[in-house]
Design an enzyme around this catalytic site. Structure first.
Site, short mmCIF file in Angstrom:
data_model
loop_
_atom_site.label_atom_id
_atom_site.label_comp_id
_atom_site.label_asym_id
_atom_site.label_seq_id
_atom_site.Cartn_x
_atom_site.Cartn_y
_atom_site.Cartn_z
N SER A 59 26.13 43.49 -2.32
CA SER A 59 25.13 42.85 -3.38
C SER A 59 23.69 43.31 -2.93
CB SER A 59 25.40 41.09 -2.91
OG SER A 59 24.99 41.23 -1.64
N GLY A 96 29.79 41.09 -2.40
CA GLY A 96 30.86 40.64 -1.95
C GLY A 96 31.75 41.51 -1.24
N ASN A 124 28.78 42.41 4.91
CA ASN A 124 29.86 41.36 4.72
C ASN A 124 30.82 41.54 5.67
OD1 ASN A 124 28.85 40.01 2.19
ND2 ASN A 124 29.40 41.96 1.15
N ASP A 205 18.55 31.66 -0.09
CA ASP A 205 19.84 31.60 0.79
C ASP A 205 19.45 32.49 2.19
OD1 ASP A 205 19.65 34.40 0.21
OD2 ASP A 205 21.40 34.51 -0.92
N HIS A 208 19.54 37.77 0.86
CA HIS A 208 19.36 38.66 -0.05
C HIS A 208 17.79 38.68 -0.39
CE1 HIS A 208 23.51 37.49 -1.00
NE2 HIS A 208 23.88 38.65 -1.38
#
Length: 240
Positions: A59, A96, A124, A205, A208
């Protein structure tokens, strides 16, 4: 990418042309030949085809939460073009993705074969607390495949979050410098350098980057990417 257009002055005449018509056709072809020459010798054409760089990642590469035009590949291409490089940066980021996912889709991401790859994967794996042996093995497989295909690579490193403990972070963080050394690759140590944990550069979040955060990443990684592009351009020049 076609930067101009082509002209085809050929004329197909049925039967035997009259001398006057033949002379007119010859004059027209001469005019087309003269006017086409500057188009064929345009600066873009003189520089050769654009270098294709595949940004292969998760991402952070894909541009989660930002406009497509603000993604890392898009901003990187604009920054490189502003410095005079003729490039196409392909967005091969999938939100992801772990390094295992990267192994599974690498081959088709390299068709057609690019001139270089920026490899950004592993975040991730770390967020999920996957045993560092797994991303190490997966990245090793991808780098072996890229080496076998003769594709230059810029490896973008990642760091583990603190919540898994010091031993985990030590094992995970060592993956990237170890592999860069093994394959004699250029390494950008931490993809989120100067952006991670900075609220002015991150989305709500906390993970990001915003468009401004991505711009900061591009600014910091540019010297390494320019070196990668220079190696590609030099390789192309040697073929001529």
């Amino acid at each position: 990418m076609n930067d101009g257009f082509s002209l085809d002055p050929r004329m197909y005449l049925q039967g035997r042309p009259s001398p006057l018509l033949a002379k007119a056709a010859l004059c027209l072809m001469t005019i087309f030949a003269c006017t086409a020459a500057p188009i064929m010798m345009s600066p873009a054409a003189a520089q050769g085809r654009p270098a294709t760089i595949v940004a292969f990642g998760d991402s952070l590469t894909a541009g989660y939460g930002v406009k497509t035009s603000d993604s890392f590949p898009a901003q990187l291409q604009m920054a490189l073009e502003a410095k005079g490089h003729k490039v196409t940066v392909v967005n091969a980021g999938v939100s992801g993705d772990t390094t295992s996912d990267g192994v599974a889709r690498l081959d088709w991401a390299l068709e057609p074969k690019p001139d270089a790859v920026i490899l950004e994967l592993g975040a991730n794996d770390a967020l999920r607390g996957i045993d560092p042996k797994v991303p190490r093995a997966n990245l090793d497989k991808m780098l072996t495949a890229l080496k076998d295909k003769g594709i230059p690579v810029l490896l973008a490193g990642m760091k583990a979050p603190n919540n898994w403990g010091d031993q985990y972070a030590k094992s995970f963080d060592a993956i990237y410098p170890d592999l860069a050394s093994k394959y004699a690759l250029p390494l950008y140590p931490f993809f989120l350098e100067g952006v991670a944990l900075d609220r002015s550069f991150t989305q709500p979040d906390g993970l990001h980057p915003t468009a401004a955060g991505i711009a900061e990443i591009v600014k910091r990684i540019m010297p390494d990417v320019e070196a990668l592009v220079a190696s590609v351009e030099q390789k192309e020049a040697q073929k001529k």
